[in-house]
Design a protein around this motif. Structure first.
Motif, PDB file in Angstrom:
ATOM      1  N   ARG A 101       6.361   1.570  -8.122  1.00 59.00           N
ATOM      2  CA  ARG A 101       7.395   1.671  -7.085  1.00 59.00           C
ATOM      3  C   ARG A 101       6.804   1.889  -5.696  1.00 59.00           C
ATOM      4  NH1 ARG A 101       9.093   4.393 -11.420  1.00 59.00           N
ATOM      5  NH2 ARG A 101       8.425   6.377 -10.534  1.00 59.00           N
ATOM      6  N   ALA A 102       5.603   1.379  -5.455  1.00 55.48           N
ATOM      7  CA  ALA A 102       4.997   1.446  -4.122  1.00 55.48           C
ATOM      8  C   ALA A 102       4.834   0.017  -3.627  1.00 55.48           C
ATOM      9  CB  ALA A 102       3.655   2.167  -4.172  1.00 55.48           C
ATOM     10  N   THR A 103       5.878  -0.530  -2.991  1.00 56.36           N
ATOM     11  CA  THR A 103       5.902  -1.939  -2.594  1.00 56.36           C
ATOM     12  C   THR A 103       6.251  -2.114  -1.126  1.00 56.36           C
ATOM     13  OG1 THR A 103       8.209  -2.108  -3.277  1.00 56.36           O
ATOM     14  CG2 THR A 103       6.535  -2.668  -4.932  1.00 56.36           C
ATOM     15  N   GLN A 104       6.189  -1.010  -0.376  1.00 50.44           N
ATOM     16  CA  GLN A 104       6.515  -1.094   1.038  1.00 50.44           C
ATOM     17  C   GLN A 104       5.241  -1.194   1.873  1.00 50.44           C
ATOM     18  OE1 GLN A 104       9.773  -1.360   1.973  1.00 50.44           O
ATOM     19  NE2 GLN A 104      10.113  -1.365  -0.253  1.00 50.44           N
ATOM     20  N   LYS A 105       5.433  -1.440   3.135  1.00 47.90           N
ATOM     21  CA  LYS A 105       4.299  -1.572   4.046  1.00 47.90           C
ATOM     22  C   LYS A 105       3.526  -0.257   4.148  1.00 47.90           C
ATOM     23  CE  LYS A 105       3.205  -3.081   8.762  1.00 47.90           C
ATOM     24  NZ  LYS A 105       3.756  -3.584  10.031  1.00 47.90           N
ATOM     25  N   SER A 106       4.247   0.881   4.004  1.00 50.23           N
ATOM     26  CA  SER A 106       3.627   2.200   4.089  1.00 50.23           C
ATOM     27  C   SER A 106       3.800   2.924   2.774  1.00 50.23           C
ATOM     28  CB  SER A 106       4.248   3.022   5.219  1.00 50.23           C
ATOM     29  OG  SER A 106       4.031   2.399   6.462  1.00 50.23           O
ATOM     30  N   ILE A 107       2.934   3.887   2.509  1.00 53.75           N
ATOM     31  CA  ILE A 107       3.005   4.682   1.299  1.00 53.75           C
ATOM     32  C   ILE A 107       2.849   6.155   1.663  1.00 53.75           C
ATOM     33  CG2 ILE A 107       0.525   4.373   0.825  1.00 53.75           C
ATOM     34  CD1 ILE A 107       1.233   4.562  -2.161  1.00 53.75           C
ATOM     35  N   ASP A 108       3.746   7.001   1.106  1.00 54.11           N
ATOM     36  CA  ASP A 108       3.698   8.454   1.278  1.00 54.11           C
ATOM     37  C   ASP A 108       2.845   9.008   0.133  1.00 54.11           C
ATOM     38  OD1 ASP A 108       4.087  11.171   1.363  1.00 54.11           O
ATOM     39  OD2 ASP A 108       6.236  11.060   1.712  1.00 54.11           O
ATOM     40  N   LEU A 109       1.649   9.481   0.442  1.00 53.36           N
ATOM     41  CA  LEU A 109       0.737   9.912  -0.618  1.00 53.36           C
ATOM     42  C   LEU A 109       1.272  11.124  -1.380  1.00 53.36           C
ATOM     43  CD1 LEU A 109      -2.755   9.510   1.078  1.00 53.36           C
ATOM     44  CD2 LEU A 109      -1.341   7.810  -0.092  1.00 53.36           C
ATOM     45  N   ALA A 110       1.972  12.012  -0.678  1.00 50.67           N
ATOM     46  CA  ALA A 110       2.510  13.186  -1.363  1.00 50.67           C
ATOM     47  C   ALA A 110       3.576  12.784  -2.374  1.00 50.67           C
ATOM     48  CB  ALA A 110       3.083  14.169  -0.345  1.00 50.67           C
ATOM     49  N   ARG A 111       4.423  11.838  -1.995  1.00 57.07           N
ATOM     50  CA  ARG A 111       5.501  11.400  -2.891  1.00 57.07           C
ATOM     51  C   ARG A 111       4.936  10.795  -4.163  1.00 57.07           C
ATOM     52  NH1 ARG A 111       9.999   6.725  -1.474  1.00 57.07           N
ATOM     53  NH2 ARG A 111      11.045   6.733  -3.522  1.00 57.07           N
ATOM     54  N   HIS A 112       3.789  10.120  -4.064  1.00 56.02           N
ATOM     55  CA  HIS A 112       3.205   9.463  -5.235  1.00 56.02           C
ATOM     56  C   HIS A 112       2.059  10.271  -5.834  1.00 56.02           C
ATOM     57  CE1 HIS A 112       5.548   5.776  -4.837  1.00 56.02           C
ATOM     58  NE2 HIS A 112       5.403   5.893  -3.522  1.00 56.02           N
ATOM     59  N   VAL A 121     -10.691   6.856   0.939  1.00 53.99           N
ATOM     60  CA  VAL A 121     -10.713   7.966  -0.011  1.00 53.99           C
ATOM     61  C   VAL A 121      -9.876   9.116   0.557  1.00 53.99           C
ATOM     62  CG1 VAL A 121     -12.156   9.608  -1.256  1.00 53.99           C
ATOM     63  CG2 VAL A 121     -12.984   7.276  -0.839  1.00 53.99           C
ATOM     64  N   VAL A 122      -9.009   9.699  -0.291  1.00 58.70           N
ATOM     65  CA  VAL A 122      -8.194  10.853   0.110  1.00 58.70           C
ATOM     66  C   VAL A 122      -9.129  12.044   0.286  1.00 58.70           C
ATOM     67  CG1 VAL A 122      -6.316  12.390  -0.497  1.00 58.70           C
ATOM     68  CG2 VAL A 122      -6.204   9.960  -1.123  1.00 58.70           C
ATOM     69  N   GLY A 123      -9.144  12.601   1.490  1.00 59.29           N
ATOM     70  CA  GLY A 123     -10.089  13.657   1.815  1.00 59.29           C
ATOM     71  C   GLY A 123      -9.539  15.055   1.582  1.00 59.29           C
ATOM     72  N   ASP A 124     -10.330  16.057   1.937  1.00 58.75           N
ATOM     73  CA  ASP A 124      -9.979  17.466   1.770  1.00 58.75           C
ATOM     74  C   ASP A 124      -9.037  17.902   2.892  1.00 58.75           C
ATOM     75  OD1 ASP A 124     -10.419  20.207   0.655  1.00 58.75           O
ATOM     76  OD2 ASP A 124     -11.225  20.523   2.674  1.00 58.75           O
ATOM     77  N   ALA A 125      -7.980  18.634   2.523  1.00 58.36           N
ATOM     78  CA  ALA A 125      -7.042  19.195   3.511  1.00 58.36           C
ATOM     79  C   ALA A 125      -7.483  20.604   3.871  1.00 58.36           C
ATOM     80  CB  ALA A 125      -5.626  19.217   2.964  1.00 58.36           C
ATOM     81  N   THR A 157      -8.702   8.054   7.795  1.00 61.53           N
ATOM     82  CA  THR A 157      -9.039   9.401   7.313  1.00 61.53           C
ATOM     83  C   THR A 157      -7.736  10.078   6.907  1.00 61.53           C
ATOM     84  OG1 THR A 157     -10.939   9.538   8.786  1.00 61.53           O
ATOM     85  CG2 THR A 157     -10.096  11.609   7.888  1.00 61.53           C
ATOM     86  N   VAL A 158      -7.569  10.377   5.625  1.00 63.56           N
ATOM     87  CA  VAL A 158      -6.274  10.847   5.127  1.00 63.56           C
ATOM     88  C   VAL A 158      -6.480  12.025   4.183  1.00 63.56           C
ATOM     89  CG1 VAL A 158      -5.224   8.571   5.322  1.00 63.56           C
ATOM     90  CG2 VAL A 158      -6.298   9.241   3.167  1.00 63.56           C
ATOM     91  N   ILE A 159      -5.388  12.797   4.015  1.00 64.20           N
ATOM     92  CA  ILE A 159      -5.311  13.834   2.995  1.00 64.20           C
ATOM     93  C   ILE A 159      -4.098  13.538   2.137  1.00 64.20           C
ATOM     94  CG2 ILE A 159      -6.487  15.551   4.423  1.00 64.20           C
ATOM     95  CD1 ILE A 159      -3.762  16.737   5.073  1.00 64.20           C
ATOM     96  N   ARG A 160      -3.859  14.374   1.150  1.00 68.76           N
ATOM     97  CA  ARG A 160      -2.863  14.019   0.144  1.00 68.76           C
ATOM     98  C   ARG A 160      -1.426  14.084   0.662  1.00 68.76           C
ATOM     99  NH1 ARG A 160      -3.115  18.546  -4.459  1.00 68.76           N
ATOM    100  NH2 ARG A 160      -1.375  17.275  -5.212  1.00 68.76           N
ATOM    101  N   THR A 161      -1.221  14.575   1.874  1.00 64.57           N
ATOM    102  CA  THR A 161       0.128  14.572   2.451  1.00 64.57           C
ATOM    103  C   THR A 161       0.293  13.491   3.511  1.00 64.57           C
ATOM    104  OG1 THR A 161      -0.564  16.249   4.044  1.00 64.57           O
ATOM    105  CG2 THR A 161       0.474  17.030   2.014  1.00 64.57           C
ATOM    106  N   SER A 162      -0.709  12.626   3.666  1.00 63.53           N
ATOM    107  CA  SER A 162      -0.641  11.608   4.714  1.00 63.53           C
ATOM    108  C   SER A 162       0.289  10.461   4.309  1.00 63.53           C
ATOM    109  CB  SER A 162      -2.032  11.029   4.995  1.00 63.53           C
ATOM    110  OG  SER A 162      -2.919  12.030   5.444  1.00 63.53           O
ATOM    111  N   ASP A 214      -4.658  21.267  -1.748  1.00 62.96           N
ATOM    112  CA  ASP A 214      -5.522  20.686  -2.769  1.00 62.96           C
ATOM    113  C   ASP A 214      -5.749  21.641  -3.930  1.00 62.96           C
ATOM    114  OD1 ASP A 214      -5.897  18.366  -1.217  1.00 62.96           O
ATOM    115  OD2 ASP A 214      -7.422  19.402  -0.027  1.00 62.96           O
ATOM    116  N   GLY A 215      -5.239  22.873  -3.805  1.00 64.18           N
ATOM    117  CA  GLY A 215      -5.442  23.851  -4.858  1.00 64.18           C
ATOM    118  C   GLY A 215      -6.830  24.449  -4.855  1.00 64.18           C
TER     119      GLY A 215
END
Length: 753
Positions: free
Chosen positions: A106-117, A146-150, A71-76, A180-181
């Motif tokens: 440029r997302a090739t690591q084990k983890s991904i920062d959703l905000a950065r991308h 699915v990226v959920g609502d923050a 369960t994630v949001i766009r800053t997870s 999320d605006g």
């Protein structure tokens, strides 16, 4: 030899062992055994390299593949959880992240920062993992999340205003955001609890306290629900306590009734809390204190035709909160009382601090503002001298002069005898040092004058520096003007022509017509003090300081030639001119006025020995016959000239007797002390005794205060059923004695035992 099948891993090694065992059979010839050895070596290499012989090698195997958190949001930050095996070989893993099925650059690591991308709400996220063992690999893609609502984020919530009174409308200042605006909506719930009225709550954007009956003493809190349509948070603001609202008095006027010869106050105060109101009045007659009764008896107050009745008025509610003082619209007495007696009047203003008063300056554009400098401090009045506030003056024990430009009355320059010059741009609230220095030495300044059109241009003379100085940048830099007068006494600038500057010195009078570039003179001789008539600058006047013979001089040509007025007083120490009227003060404390160019004079004396010589004079801009007088003995006085009339009484009502409460052996006395300059110290002296004598006295100390203050004492040891006479007076220290004010009196009788 037979057939051997090799398989990956342990199976390959087992097949190789069987093959070599067959080669070692005894019935094989040497040639067979040699061939087997060669083939075996080759097979060992194949097996070691992960190859297969007879069957294909298997790729690494995924045990598990998933994402966390799910369960994630766009800053997870999302991490791939991978388990892959290949027995006997090291497995390496490669990652490619997918957004909505597309590879994320440029997302090739084990983890991904959703905000950065730059992921957004609703995006589908997967990871594609490749497991590699040697030359073999296998790839698998995770299930999507699915990226959920923050939820909205609240930074702060506060009730506005932070210190409300019962007449306010409360709103709230909310700082909230949604990453999320999403559009945010609010639902505000106001709650209140009151000590003497019902508590309650209401859902509203704002609340008017008076409409809901929320009065002072109630506590109001706020809960705000902020929603983005999917998720909501609740924020709480710190509670506020409703303060009592001070009453308001916008306007007051003096209502004069000639049939009864009385004056009352016409005013319409308002109190949002509905509290009962009490009115306080401070009456004046021609600027003199006339008491504080609700109705002013003009005949009893010795008022006369033509006198102006004024008042300061304020209202106080039952909670003790007061409105500001309002200056009532005055009334001029036109009937009902007698004509004024033929005399001049002195008025003693609030006692300063017992040090010599060297400068008084009423502000031309706002005559209610008056500046004063004495040896120990700087003072300012905002009510034409009725009360004084002590500002933080820069001169601690050597203030000698002050000046300002009519174009900028808030900018004041002060001269100190031993510590240089200072400038204030806020009526004396704060000061900035602008000394005249010669090397490391700070010059002792005697007098200042400011260009009437430019407050940054200032001229100064010193007691010992032997130069005339000028600054054009408000005192940051000073320039000596190429002349060498000894013992500078004064400097004056033509109000209509700032390039016309006149200096009085111990050598005589110096004149410049080009802003100090060149100087003519000296004219006359001896220590001169000079002044322009601001209403006719062709007229210049000067005095020879403390000369034993008549020493007033007059010039009608800008200072080139001078005539001595032989009929003038002697021992002159101060000079002021306005509208053709000349005022001089002398060493013995006299103040004289001439309205005919010095041909005839009217002289007045304070009648108080503690005054000493007159150090400074200033003409009231609103009344050319009223002047401010600063004495060497530490007094500041006002003198109202009525030309051709004799000396009148001097008045200074420091003390007003309010009540006397008696028992058979005691009397409690309550008085009100008029405003005194903050920082001063004085006494109320109580004189009392039997009806025939006042042979007892006691003191109550009072401190300087810009507002009226109460003082009281209790007399003990009185005789029952006895009539006593009492009067109270204000005493203040002076260099050569005590100053005693007017004295309210009362007769009272103690009750029987």
């Amino acid at each position: 030899m037979g057939e051997v099948t090799f398989q990956n891993g342990a199976h390959d090694e087992t097949g190789l062992s069987r093959f070599l065992a067959v080669c070692r059979r005894r019935r094989f010839t040497m040639a067979h055994r040699t061939a087997c050895g060669v083939v075996g070596v080759l097979l060992v290499g194949v097996v070691a390299s992960g190859g297969a012989l007879g069957a294909a090698a298997a790729p690494p195997r995924f045990v598990s593949l998933g994402l966390t958190p799910t369960t994630v949001i766009r800053t997870s930050t999302v991490t791939a959880k991978v388990t892959a095996k290949d027995p006997g070989h090291r497995v390496t893993v490669r990652y490619r992240w997918l957004r909505n099925g597309e590879v994320v650059a440029r997302a090739t690591q084990k983890s991904i920062d959703l905000a950065r991308h730059a992921f957004r709400k609703g995006d589908r996220l997967r990871v594609r993992v490749t497991a590699v063992a040697g030359s073999r690999s296998t790839t698998k893609t995770s299930r999507a999340i699915v990226v959920g609502d923050a939820a909205p984020k609240v930074t702060s919530l506060a009730i506005d205003p932070a210190a409300p009174t019962s007449g306010d409308i409360l709103s709230a200042t909310l700082r909230a955001s949604d990453i999320d605006g999403d559009h945010l909506s609010q639902q505000r719930t106001w709650s209140w609890a009151c000590p003497e009225s019902p508590s309650g709550s209401v859902v509203a954007s704002t609340i008017a306290l008076s409409d809901l009956g929320i009065d002072h003493g109630c506590s109001v809190s706020l809960s705000d629900r902020i929603s983005d349509g999917e998720r909501a948070v609740v924020a709480k603001a710190p509670a506020v306590v409703i303060a009592n609202q001070a009453p308001i008095l916008d306007h007051a006027s003096v209502a004069y009734d000639p049939t009864t010869a009385t004056a009352t106050i016409d005013a319409a105060p308002a109190d949002a809390d509905g509290d009962p109101l009490q009115t306080t009045v401070h009456w004046t007659i021609d600027g003199f204190d006339a008491g504080g009764s609700a109705t002013l008896d003009l005949a009893g107050a010795d008022a006369h035709l033509g006198d102006v009745v004024g008042a300061l008025v304020r209202v106080t509610d039952s909670q003790g909160a007061s409105s500001g003082w309002v200056s009532a619209t005055p009334a001029t007495i036109s009937a009902g009382v007698s004509a004024p007696p033929p005399m001049n009047d002195w008025q003693l203003y609030a006692e300063l601090d017992g040090s010599a008063v060297y400068g008084v300056l009423p502000v031309q554009s706002d005559p209610s503002h008056v500046y004063v400098i004495d040896e120990l401090g700087f003072g300012v009045s905002t009510d034409a001298g009725a009360t004084w506030n002590s500002a933080a003056g820069p001169c601690h024990a050597d203030g000698v002069a002050l000046a300002y430009a009519p174009s900028a009355p808030l900018s004041i320059y002060v001269a100190c005898a031993n510590s240089g010059a200072y400038r204030s741009d806020d009526s004396g609230a704060t000061w900035h040092s602008v000394p005249i220095t010669t090397g490391s030495y700070v010059e002792s300044i005697k007098a200042l004058a400011v260009d009437p059109t430019n407050p940054d241009v200032v001229y100064a003379v010193c007691g010992t520096c032997g130069s005339i100085w000028r600054t054009t940048d408000a005192g940051e830099n000073w320039q000596a003007l190429g002349t060498d007068p000894q013992w500078g006494e004064s400097v004056a600038i033509d109000p209509n022509d700032p390039s016309h500057v006149v200096v009085g010195s111990a050598d005589g009078i110096l004149v410049s017509n080009d802003g100090g570039a060149t100087w003519a003179g000296p004219y006359e001789s001896g220590p001169m003090r000079v002044a322009f008539d601001p209403d006719d600058t062709a007229q210049l006047w000067a005095i020879l300081y403390q000369a034993s013979s008549p020493s007033l001089l007059h010039s009608t040509d800008g200072g080139a030639t001078w005539t001595t007025i032989t009929s003038s007083p002697a021992q002159l120490t101060a000079l002021a001119v306005a509208d053709g009227v000349v005022y001089v003060g002398d060493k013995t404390g006299n103040v004289s006025q001439s309205t005919d160019g010095g041909a005839t004079w009217s002289t007045n004396r304070l009648g108080y020995s503690g005054g000493g010589q007159v150090n400074s004079l200033a003409v009231d801009p609103t009344n050319g016959n009223h002047i401010y007088v600063g004495f060497d003995g530490g007094l500041l006085a006002g003198l109202q000239f009525r030309p051709g009339l004799p000396q009148g009484t001097w008045r200074y009502n420091t003390v007003r007797l309010d009540s006397v409460t008696t028992t058979s052996t005691t009397a409690t006395l309550d008085v009100t002390v008029a405003p005194l300059l903050p920082g001063s110290i004085g006494w109320v002296e109580w004189h009392w005794g039997s009806i025939t004598t006042d042979d007892n006295h006691t003191y109550t100390i009072v401190s300087g205060s810009a507002a009226e203050q109460a003082a009281s004492t209790t007399l003990t040891g009185l005789t029952p059923d006895t009539t006593y006479h009492l009067y109270a007076s204000g005493l203040f220290p002076a260099p050569d004695g005590q100053f005693i004010s007017d004295t309210p009196e009362v007769t009272f009788t103690t009750p029987p035992a």
